[in-house]
Design a protein around this motif. Structure first.
Motif, PDB file in Angstrom:
ATOM      1  N   PRO A 152       0.810  -1.228   0.000  1.00  0.00           N
ATOM      2  CA  PRO A 152       0.000   0.000   0.000  1.00  0.00           C
ATOM      3  C   PRO A 152       0.839   1.272   0.000  1.00  0.00           C
ATOM      4  O   PRO A 152       0.375   2.323  -0.442  1.00  0.00           O
ATOM      5  N   ARG A 153       2.087   1.176   0.460  1.00  0.00           N
ATOM      6  CA  ARG A 153       2.943   2.372   0.501  1.00  0.00           C
ATOM      7  C   ARG A 153       3.289   2.883  -0.889  1.00  0.00           C
ATOM      8  O   ARG A 153       3.646   4.045  -1.057  1.00  0.00           O
ATOM      9  N   ASP A 156       1.397   5.961  -2.093  1.00  0.00           N
ATOM     10  CA  ASP A 156       1.688   7.251  -1.470  1.00  0.00           C
ATOM     11  C   ASP A 156       3.109   7.718  -1.731  1.00  0.00           C
ATOM     12  O   ASP A 156       3.542   8.727  -1.187  1.00  0.00           O
ATOM     13  N   LYS A 187      -5.022   3.142  -6.825  1.00  0.00           N
ATOM     14  CA  LYS A 187      -5.224   3.056  -5.365  1.00  0.00           C
ATOM     15  C   LYS A 187      -6.697   2.829  -5.054  1.00  0.00           C
ATOM     16  O   LYS A 187      -7.029   1.989  -4.197  1.00  0.00           O
ATOM     17  N   TYR A 191      -8.196  -0.680  -3.189  1.00  0.00           N
ATOM     18  CA  TYR A 191      -8.945  -0.734  -1.929  1.00  0.00           C
ATOM     19  C   TYR A 191     -10.379  -1.199  -2.140  1.00  0.00           C
ATOM     20  O   TYR A 191     -10.967  -1.825  -1.241  1.00  0.00           O
ATOM     21  N   ARG A 209     -10.740   0.514   7.436  1.00  0.00           N
ATOM     22  CA  ARG A 209      -9.431   1.075   7.082  1.00  0.00           C
ATOM     23  C   ARG A 209      -9.294   1.259   5.576  1.00  0.00           C
ATOM     24  O   ARG A 209      -8.653   2.205   5.111  1.00  0.00           O
ATOM     25  N   CYS A 210      -9.898   0.354   4.800  1.00  0.00           N
ATOM     26  CA  CYS A 210      -9.887   0.497   3.337  1.00  0.00           C
ATOM     27  C   CYS A 210     -10.662   1.745   2.911  1.00  0.00           C
ATOM     28  O   CYS A 210     -10.202   2.505   2.047  1.00  0.00           O
ATOM     29  N   ALA A 213      -8.632   4.795   3.552  1.00  0.00           N
ATOM     30  CA  ALA A 213      -7.606   5.017   2.523  1.00  0.00           C
ATOM     31  C   ALA A 213      -8.227   5.656   1.278  1.00  0.00           C
ATOM     32  O   ALA A 213      -7.641   6.557   0.669  1.00  0.00           O
ATOM     33  N   GLU A 216      -8.853   9.357   1.730  1.00  0.00           N
ATOM     34  CA  GLU A 216      -7.681  10.230   1.672  1.00  0.00           C
ATOM     35  C   GLU A 216      -7.229  10.521   0.239  1.00  0.00           C
ATOM     36  O   GLU A 216      -6.324  11.337   0.040  1.00  0.00           O
TER      37      GLU A 216
END
Length: 416
Positions: A152-153, A156, A187, A191, A209-210, A213, A216
């Motif tokens: 997932p990083r 970003d 992204k 998700y 949490r998905c 994400a 954001e």
């Protein structure tokens, strides 16, 4: 020569020219002659033939041409990207024909994470397609394995700091095709697929949490019509998540979000969960029943099938935690009255929370009493006794000092 029908003579001349170019190492000339001795010639041939796939007269011819190119590129590392793209085209045709399992099997044959020359976005898009096909065929184990190939990083990461020009000896990364989505879009897709996976297991906290994400993503944050449905989902799945440190942290951080003031009913929903007061289920459900039903018509789809049942379960668990904070001992009958449940059902929910280690409690069934006090071990008892003894001695010392002081003052007065 061709116009005169002398095709064999023309081919003979072309073969001689090709031989001269091949022996001389003329890559550009060999590409034009389409001879397979040089890697560049094979690559150019496959790339040229791929342009004809969309121009084929019928579906059968398209499939045959794609399969032929696939077999030509098999085992050749210098056309691995072309092979991946061909496989993706073939899998799409299979899917359109309703052969989901065959399409998924085709895609799983390609491990694009090892392709050094493939663009990062194209790699991610290919893996996401593998995950989607696995979810469509309900192969959740393989979908999870494939999804772990994407960190997932990577979504970003600052793309401006990436190297633009490769150093000498490094592989040249190809540009991604025009139909490959951008990183923010990938992204979003990632998700959404993970929400499908976690929904199968009813993992509410991970689903939440998905959605956080997705919330954001800049394109979502800038559009109120998109972020309001996502924020609603975040609130619902926070309430549905089992009580724990992570859930509590996310609950408090979401309450601090200024956008929550745009949906006051959901702000009130979260406040009820952080306030240590008993929630009456009947009144609660009447207040939020319509909003709960409206979720299926909003972005992100409806909540999972068990959501309504689990929501009641979470409210009961919240009420038990509230009671445990205010009582050290309580009768089962009184506990059941506070929870608006029968005695057996109240005992069942209490036992489940004790087993899941969300709460420490003991039930004395013959007496019908619940004790919420935590049992102390010998070290804690000894430390508590030593601390109390130290406080007692300190108090005695201060008292003696005060008595001695008063005695000295009285003696001084008598002498005067």
């Amino acid at each position: 020569m061709e116009s005169q029908g002398n095709l064999e003579a023309q081919i003979e001349v072309l073969l001689n020219v090709e031989k001269q170019m091949r022996l001389a190492g003329d890559v550009a000339g060999t590409r034009k002659a389409r001879r397979g001795q040089l890697k560049q010639a094979v690559t150019a041939m496959v790339q040229q033939a791929m342009q004809y796939i969309d121009q084929t007269p019928d579906l059968e011819t398209r499939i045959e041409l794609t399969k032929t190119l696939n077999s030509v590129s098999a085992g050749k590392i210098y056309v691995e990207i072309e092979r991946a793209r061909l496989t993706k085209k073939l899998a799409k045709i299979k899917e359109e024909q309703g052969q989901i399992a065959e399409a998924a099997d085709l895609m799983q044959e390609i491990a694009v994470e090892t392709f050094g020359a493939m663009a990062k976005t194209e790699k991610i898009a290919f893996i996401l397609e593998q995950v989607r096909l696995c979810l469509d065929r309900q192969d959740y184990v393989r979908a999870q394995i494939l999804s772990r190939k994407i960190s997932p990083r990577v979504f970003d990461a600052d793309t401006s700091k990436e190297k633009k020009k490769p150093k000498e000896g490094e592989n040249i990364v190809e540009e991604a095709p025009d139909d490959i989505p951008s990183m923010p879009e990938l992204k979003h897709i990632y998700y959404e697929l993970m929400i499908r996976y976690y929904s199968h297991h009813n993992d509410y906290l991970e689903i939440c949490r998905c959605f956080m994400a997705i919330y954001e993503i800049p394109s979502v944050r800038e559009n109120q019509e998109q972020w309001i449905p996502v924020l609603r989902k975040i609130c619902w799945y926070l309430v549905l998540s089992p009580h724990g440190p992570m859930q509590s942290s996310l609950l408090n951080s979401t309450l601090e979000d200024k956008n929550l003031s745009e949906i006051p009913l959901f702000k009130s929903l979260l406040k009820q969960l952080v306030t240590m007061e008993v929630i009456q289920w009947t009144a609660f459900w009447e207040a939020y029943k319509d909003e709960f039903g409206n979720e299926k018509n909003l972005l992100g789809g409806s909540l999972v099938d068990k959501a309504a049942e689990d929501l009641r379960q979470r409210i009961i668990e919240h009420n038990i935690l509230v009671v445990s904070n205010y009582y050290s001992r309580i009768t089962l009958k009184r506990l059941a009255d506070l929870l608006c449940l029968g005695i057996q059902e109240a005992e069942k929910h209490l036992s489940e929370m004790v087993v899941s280690k969300a709460l420490v409690a003991k039930i004395d069934r013959p007496m019908g009493v619940v004790c919420f006090q935590v049992a102390k071990d010998s070290n804690e008892i000894l430390n508590s006794w030593a601390m109390n003894l130290e406080k007692l001695l300190d108090l005695v010392e201060k008292s003696c000092h005060q008595i001695h002081k008063e005695t000295m003052v009285n003696k001084a007065v008598l002498k005067v």
